[in-house]
Design a protein around this motif. Structure first.
Motif, PDB file in Angstrom:
ATOM      1  N   ARG A 439      -4.013   5.694   9.404  1.00 53.06           N
ATOM      2  CA  ARG A 439      -3.098   4.620   9.008  1.00 53.06           C
ATOM      3  C   ARG A 439      -2.595   3.884  10.245  1.00 53.06           C
ATOM      4  O   ARG A 439      -2.513   2.639  10.264  1.00 53.06           O
ATOM      5  CB  ARG A 439      -1.926   5.210   8.228  1.00 53.06           C
ATOM      6  N   LEU A 440      -2.255   4.637  11.289  1.00 53.45           N
ATOM      7  CA  LEU A 440      -1.803   4.019  12.537  1.00 53.45           C
ATOM      8  C   LEU A 440      -2.878   3.103  13.111  1.00 53.45           C
ATOM      9  O   LEU A 440      -2.596   1.955  13.485  1.00 53.45           O
ATOM     10  CB  LEU A 440      -1.449   5.120  13.541  1.00 53.45           C
ATOM     11  N   LEU A 441      -4.106   3.588  13.170  1.00 54.88           N
ATOM     12  CA  LEU A 441      -5.186   2.784  13.748  1.00 54.88           C
ATOM     13  C   LEU A 441      -5.474   1.550  12.905  1.00 54.88           C
ATOM     14  O   LEU A 441      -5.713   0.464  13.437  1.00 54.88           O
ATOM     15  CB  LEU A 441      -6.446   3.635  13.892  1.00 54.88           C
ATOM     16  N   ARG A 442      -5.470   1.703  11.587  1.00 57.32           N
ATOM     17  CA  ARG A 442      -5.728   0.545  10.729  1.00 57.32           C
ATOM     18  C   ARG A 442      -4.685  -0.536  10.944  1.00 57.32           C
ATOM     19  O   ARG A 442      -4.994  -1.736  11.009  1.00 57.32           O
ATOM     20  CB  ARG A 442      -5.726   0.981   9.259  1.00 57.32           C
ATOM     21  N   GLN A 443      -3.425  -0.128  11.089  1.00 54.54           N
ATOM     22  CA  GLN A 443      -2.356  -1.101  11.235  1.00 54.54           C
ATOM     23  C   GLN A 443      -2.373  -1.778  12.603  1.00 54.54           C
ATOM     24  O   GLN A 443      -2.229  -2.991  12.712  1.00 54.54           O
ATOM     25  CB  GLN A 443      -1.001  -0.415  11.017  1.00 54.54           C
ATOM     26  N   VAL A 444      -2.570  -0.977  13.659  1.00 54.91           N
ATOM     27  CA  VAL A 444      -2.406  -1.504  15.009  1.00 54.91           C
ATOM     28  C   VAL A 444      -3.655  -2.222  15.509  1.00 54.91           C
ATOM     29  O   VAL A 444      -3.560  -3.252  16.179  1.00 54.91           O
ATOM     30  CB  VAL A 444      -2.017  -0.368  15.983  1.00 54.91           C
ATOM     31  N   THR A 445      -4.832  -1.707  15.194  1.00 53.45           N
ATOM     32  CA  THR A 445      -6.051  -2.243  15.804  1.00 53.45           C
ATOM     33  C   THR A 445      -6.813  -3.216  14.912  1.00 53.45           C
ATOM     34  O   THR A 445      -7.576  -4.034  15.426  1.00 53.45           O
ATOM     35  CB  THR A 445      -6.994  -1.090  16.205  1.00 53.45           C
ATOM     36  N   HIS A 446      -6.664  -3.173  13.599  1.00 51.03           N
ATOM     37  CA  HIS A 446      -7.456  -4.005  12.696  1.00 51.03           C
ATOM     38  C   HIS A 446      -6.695  -5.262  12.271  1.00 51.03           C
ATOM     39  O   HIS A 446      -5.558  -5.479  12.666  1.00 51.03           O
ATOM     40  CB  HIS A 446      -7.872  -3.196  11.472  1.00 51.03           C
ATOM     41  N   ASN A 447      -7.369  -6.076  11.463  1.00 50.01           N
ATOM     42  CA  ASN A 447      -6.819  -7.328  10.921  1.00 50.01           C
ATOM     43  C   ASN A 447      -6.630  -8.372  12.020  1.00 50.01           C
ATOM     44  O   ASN A 447      -7.004  -8.157  13.175  1.00 50.01           O
ATOM     45  CB  ASN A 447      -5.497  -7.075  10.181  1.00 50.01           C
ATOM     46  N   ARG A 448      -6.037  -9.482  11.635  1.00 51.73           N
ATOM     47  CA  ARG A 448      -5.812 -10.557  12.604  1.00 51.73           C
ATOM     48  C   ARG A 448      -4.677 -10.187  13.548  1.00 51.73           C
ATOM     49  O   ARG A 448      -3.727  -9.514  13.149  1.00 51.73           O
ATOM     50  CB  ARG A 448      -5.471 -11.860  11.877  1.00 51.73           C
ATOM     51  N   PRO A 449      -4.759 -10.660  14.806  1.00 52.25           N
ATOM     52  CA  PRO A 449      -3.677 -10.355  15.747  1.00 52.25           C
ATOM     53  C   PRO A 449      -2.338 -10.920  15.289  1.00 52.25           C
ATOM     54  O   PRO A 449      -2.242 -12.083  14.879  1.00 52.25           O
ATOM     55  CB  PRO A 449      -4.136 -11.016  17.050  1.00 52.25           C
ATOM     56  N   SER A 450      -1.320 -10.112  15.334  1.00 49.94           N
ATOM     57  CA  SER A 450       0.032 -10.569  15.038  1.00 49.94           C
ATOM     58  C   SER A 450       0.540 -11.409  16.205  1.00 49.94           C
ATOM     59  O   SER A 450      -0.060 -11.414  17.283  1.00 49.94           O
ATOM     60  CB  SER A 450       0.953  -9.366  14.831  1.00 49.94           C
ATOM     61  N   PRO A 451       1.643 -12.137  16.008  1.00 53.08           N
ATOM     62  CA  PRO A 451       2.168 -12.938  17.131  1.00 53.08           C
ATOM     63  C   PRO A 451       2.436 -12.118  18.383  1.00 53.08           C
ATOM     64  O   PRO A 451       2.184 -12.579  19.497  1.00 53.08           O
ATOM     65  CB  PRO A 451       3.462 -13.518  16.552  1.00 53.08           C
ATOM     66  N   ALA A 452       2.947 -10.903  18.214  1.00 60.02           N
ATOM     67  CA  ALA A 452       3.235 -10.064  19.379  1.00 60.02           C
ATOM     68  C   ALA A 452       1.958  -9.626  20.077  1.00 60.02           C
ATOM     69  O   ALA A 452       1.884  -9.587  21.313  1.00 60.02           O
ATOM     70  CB  ALA A 452       4.051  -8.842  18.943  1.00 60.02           C
ATOM     71  N   VAL A 453       0.927  -9.294  19.309  1.00 60.89           N
ATOM     72  CA  VAL A 453      -0.333  -8.818  19.876  1.00 60.89           C
ATOM     73  C   VAL A 453      -1.164  -9.984  20.409  1.00 60.89           C
ATOM     74  O   VAL A 453      -1.959  -9.810  21.343  1.00 60.89           O
ATOM     75  CB  VAL A 453      -1.125  -8.014  18.832  1.00 60.89           C
ATOM     76  N   GLY A 454      -0.993 -11.177  19.832  1.00 59.37           N
ATOM     77  CA  GLY A 454      -1.788 -12.330  20.240  1.00 59.37           C
ATOM     78  C   GLY A 454      -1.621 -12.711  21.693  1.00 59.37           C
ATOM     79  O   GLY A 454      -2.519 -13.311  22.296  1.00 59.37           O
ATOM     80  N   GLN A 455      -0.491 -12.351  22.298  1.00 60.60           N
ATOM     81  CA  GLN A 455      -0.240 -12.710  23.697  1.00 60.60           C
ATOM     82  C   GLN A 455      -0.752 -11.658  24.678  1.00 60.60           C
ATOM     83  O   GLN A 455      -0.629 -11.816  25.888  1.00 60.60           O
ATOM     84  CB  GLN A 455       1.263 -12.887  23.904  1.00 60.60           C
ATOM     85  N   VAL A 456      -1.333 -10.579  24.171  1.00 56.29           N
ATOM     86  CA  VAL A 456      -1.796  -9.480  25.033  1.00 56.29           C
ATOM     87  C   VAL A 456      -3.148  -9.833  25.634  1.00 56.29           C
ATOM     88  O   VAL A 456      -4.061 -10.279  24.935  1.00 56.29           O
ATOM     89  CB  VAL A 456      -1.904  -8.167  24.230  1.00 56.29           C
ATOM     90  N   GLY A 457      -3.277  -9.623  26.930  1.00 56.44           N
ATOM     91  CA  GLY A 457      -4.547  -9.865  27.596  1.00 56.44           C
ATOM     92  C   GLY A 457      -5.452  -8.644  27.529  1.00 56.44           C
ATOM     93  O   GLY A 457      -5.004  -7.533  27.234  1.00 56.44           O
ATOM     94  N   PRO A 458      -6.752  -8.828  27.818  1.00 57.02           N
ATOM     95  CA  PRO A 458      -7.709  -7.722  27.680  1.00 57.02           C
ATOM     96  C   PRO A 458      -7.713  -6.736  28.835  1.00 57.02           C
ATOM     97  O   PRO A 458      -8.274  -5.647  28.721  1.00 57.02           O
ATOM     98  CB  PRO A 458      -9.054  -8.447  27.598  1.00 57.02           C
ATOM     99  N   GLY A 459      -7.112  -7.073  29.954  1.00 55.49           N
ATOM    100  CA  GLY A 459      -7.239  -6.246  31.150  1.00 55.49           C
ATOM    101  C   GLY A 459      -6.381  -4.992  31.122  1.00 55.49           C
ATOM    102  O   GLY A 459      -5.370  -4.905  30.417  1.00 55.49           O
ATOM    103  N   LEU A 460      -6.807  -4.012  31.920  1.00 56.05           N
ATOM    104  CA  LEU A 460      -6.040  -2.787  32.143  1.00 56.05           C
ATOM    105  C   LEU A 460      -5.809  -2.642  33.633  1.00 56.05           C
ATOM    106  O   LEU A 460      -6.709  -2.874  34.444  1.00 56.05           O
ATOM    107  CB  LEU A 460      -6.793  -1.559  31.619  1.00 56.05           C
ATOM    108  N   ALA A 461      -4.598  -2.264  34.001  1.00 54.36           N
ATOM    109  CA  ALA A 461      -4.281  -2.104  35.415  1.00 54.36           C
ATOM    110  C   ALA A 461      -4.952  -0.853  35.967  1.00 54.36           C
ATOM    111  O   ALA A 461      -5.180   0.131  35.253  1.00 54.36           O
ATOM    112  CB  ALA A 461      -2.769  -2.008  35.597  1.00 54.36           C
ATOM    113  N   GLY A 462      -5.259  -0.895  37.266  1.00 56.12           N
ATOM    114  CA  GLY A 462      -5.869   0.264  37.896  1.00 56.12           C
ATOM    115  C   GLY A 462      -4.990   1.503  37.822  1.00 56.12           C
ATOM    116  O   GLY A 462      -5.485   2.630  37.654  1.00 56.12           O
ATOM    117  N   ALA A 463      -3.674   1.319  37.945  1.00 54.86           N
ATOM    118  CA  ALA A 463      -2.751   2.456  37.855  1.00 54.86           C
ATOM    119  C   ALA A 463      -2.781   3.080  36.470  1.00 54.86           C
ATOM    120  O   ALA A 463      -2.652   4.306  36.328  1.00 54.86           O
ATOM    121  CB  ALA A 463      -1.334   2.010  38.204  1.00 54.86           C
TER     122      ALA A 463
END
Length: 502
Positions: A439-463
């Motif tokens: 349920r957690l994965l379906r909500q957070v990772t699937h469907n269209r990006p929400s406004p909060a998630v839409g601003q997230v970039g694809p990169g991950l920091a080295g740290a």
């Protein structure tokens, strides 16, 4: 001093000296680097403790397995016959290494990002003090020394939650402190009962009951088990945990879930069961029922959660329920299940809290209803979150599988209507675990990006990758080769069961 004794001293001295050095370093970033170096040296000292027996590895020696691999026994308070007695064996060594690893990863993480609320230097110093208390708890072979190390963790952990936590951090910190103090009082009384009745505080000498009467063992086990149940935490003494996890900063949640909870389950195995076996036999059905209640209630509450960190926190209640079910069976298989379940939970839940913190830092929210479509904007982060969730739900081949599966098997092997029923209900709880993580994965990772998630970039920091990749690799390694934990613990567990239940 032998090689092993030097390492025992180093494992405690390095983080303690590191905390002092961090506090004395004026520049904040330099202080955080000093703390990270101290944590790295502690891990380097902890790993070689597995070597040094008559064979290549310590556990290959022919000495009785109930004895520690390495031991340092020095006079401490001669007038009270108390000794500074440290030791390590296959039950404690994996937890020592896990503690050192997670502390290193958390200190390294703070070099890159310091949560709001205070200086990074103070946070790293507190993390190192917490590490001293946890490591000392796992290494202490004197009951009074065990109690003192057990208490060292309270104030710095309170300060971490209250100083760098969320909006409701002070209430959560007070709740954590009050519950922990309640457990501490019970632990102190339990230690006094044992030491007064047996005339010694030596944990090795006390293992098996040391001739204490059945009534004394029942009283001692009740006090000790309740004290450790608060820290584990066992339902219904768990209500401090979700608030503490939700409000704590990311590194605080990682340490809290990864190793601080293990102080309770380790104490239950080493001290409560080892010192008061008659009490353990008497209370095992009750402990089993409470463990299964924790599994089912924790899973059902997770299905209703609306916050990511709170869901992961309640999942810890369920996972630790499997650990406690293994202990309650009082069998070799059950204790082994508890030990590998401890390590797996520390690795996987530590990773989950790192990832939950990353999601919240990027989106500004941890509310499930405001998170969707993460795989569209940050596929790498979404993939790591999916890996951690699947590992936590117990997929075969990953670390989370072994502890839960063997806890159920141990309950069924004990036999009888009660234990078979508990095993079946625990298996149902495992299915519910899969339900809430999916349920957690379906909500957070699937469907269209929400406004909060839409601003997230694809990169991950080295740290971030530096902190997460070791936990990913460990979850895979333990899942594919459980002998990494079970191999070193087999002889000590067999010896413990043999001495406690001859």
């Amino acid at each position: 001093m032998s090689f092993g004794q030097v390492l025992l001293v180093a494992v405690l001295a390095l983080p303690a000296l590191g905390a002092v050095a961090v506090a004395a370093t004026p520049r904040d970033r330099a202080a955080r680097l000093v703390g990270t170096v101290a944590a790295a040296l502690t891990l380097l000292a902890a790993v070689p403790l597995v070597f040094g027996g008559r064979g290549w590895f310590a556990w290959s020696a022919d000495a009785p397995a109930v004895r520690p691999w390495h031991e340092l026994d020095l006079p401490w308070v001669p007038g009270l016959e108390l000794r500074f007695d440290l030791g390590v064996d296959g039950i404690s060594w994996p937890l020592v290494v896990l503690t050192a690893l997670l502390t290193l990863l958390c200190c390294a993480y703070t070099v890159w990002r310091v949560p709001g609320g205070g200086s990074g230097r103070a946070l790293v110093a507190l993390l190192l003090v917490v590490e001293v208390g946890i490591l000392g708890t796992f290494l202490a072979l004197d009951l009074v020394l065990f109690f003192l190390f057990f208490e060292v963790v309270l104030l710095p952990m309170y300060a971490i939650i209250a100083g760098w936590g969320g909006a409701d951090r002070r209430r959560a910190a007070r709740k954590f402190a009050l519950y922990t103090l309640f457990g501490s009082v019970l632990l102190l009384v339990g230690v006094y009962v044992v030491v007064a009745a047996a005339g010694t505080a030596d944990v090795v000498a006390l293992t098996g009951g040391a001739g204490m009467s059945r009534g004394t063992q029942l009283a001692a086990f009740t006090l000790l088990a309740l004290a450790f149940a608060v820290k584990s935490p066992l339902w219904p003494l768990h209500s401090w945990l979700p608030d503490a996890h939700t409000q704590a900063p990311t590194v605080g949640s990682v340490v809290l879930a990864g190793v601080l909870l293990k102080m309770g389950t380790y104490g239950l195995i080493r001290v409560a069961v080892g010192v008061a076996p008659e009490g353990a036999r008497w209370a095992s059905p009750v402990l089993g029922v409470l463990a299964v209640a924790a599994i089912l209630i924790g899973s059902l509450v997770c299905l209703a959660q609306s916050d990511v960190k709170r869901l992961i926190a309640y999942s810890s209640v369920g996972h630790m329920g499997f650990v406690l079910l293994g202990v309650a069976t009082l069998t070799t298989v059950g204790i082994q299940a508890a030990l590998i379940g401890n390590i797996a939970h520390g690795v996987i839940t530590g990773l989950l809290f790192f990832l939950a913190g990353a999601v919240k830092d990027r989106t500004g929210t941890g509310t499930l209803a405001e998170l969707s479509g993460l795989r569209e904007t940050a596929p790498r982060l979404a993939g790591l979150l999916a890996f951690a969730a699947i590992a936590s739900l117990g997929l075969p081949g990953l670390a989370g599988f072994w502890g839960e599966a063997f806890a159920v098997i141990a309950a069924v092997q004990v036999g009888g209507p009660l234990w078979i029923t508990l095993g079946v209900l625990a298996a149902v709880g495992g299915a519910l675990t899969a339900a809430y993580f999916l349920r957690l994965l379906r909500q957070v990772t699937h469907n269209r990006p929400s406004p909060a998630v839409g601003q997230v970039g694809p990169g991950l920091a080295g740290a971030e990758l530096t902190a997460w990749v070791p936990l990913v690799l460990l979850a895979l390694a333990i899942g594919l080769a459980p002998a990494l934990v079970l191999g070193v613990a087999e002889a000590p567990v067999d010896a413990l069961i043999g001495v406690v239940f001859p």
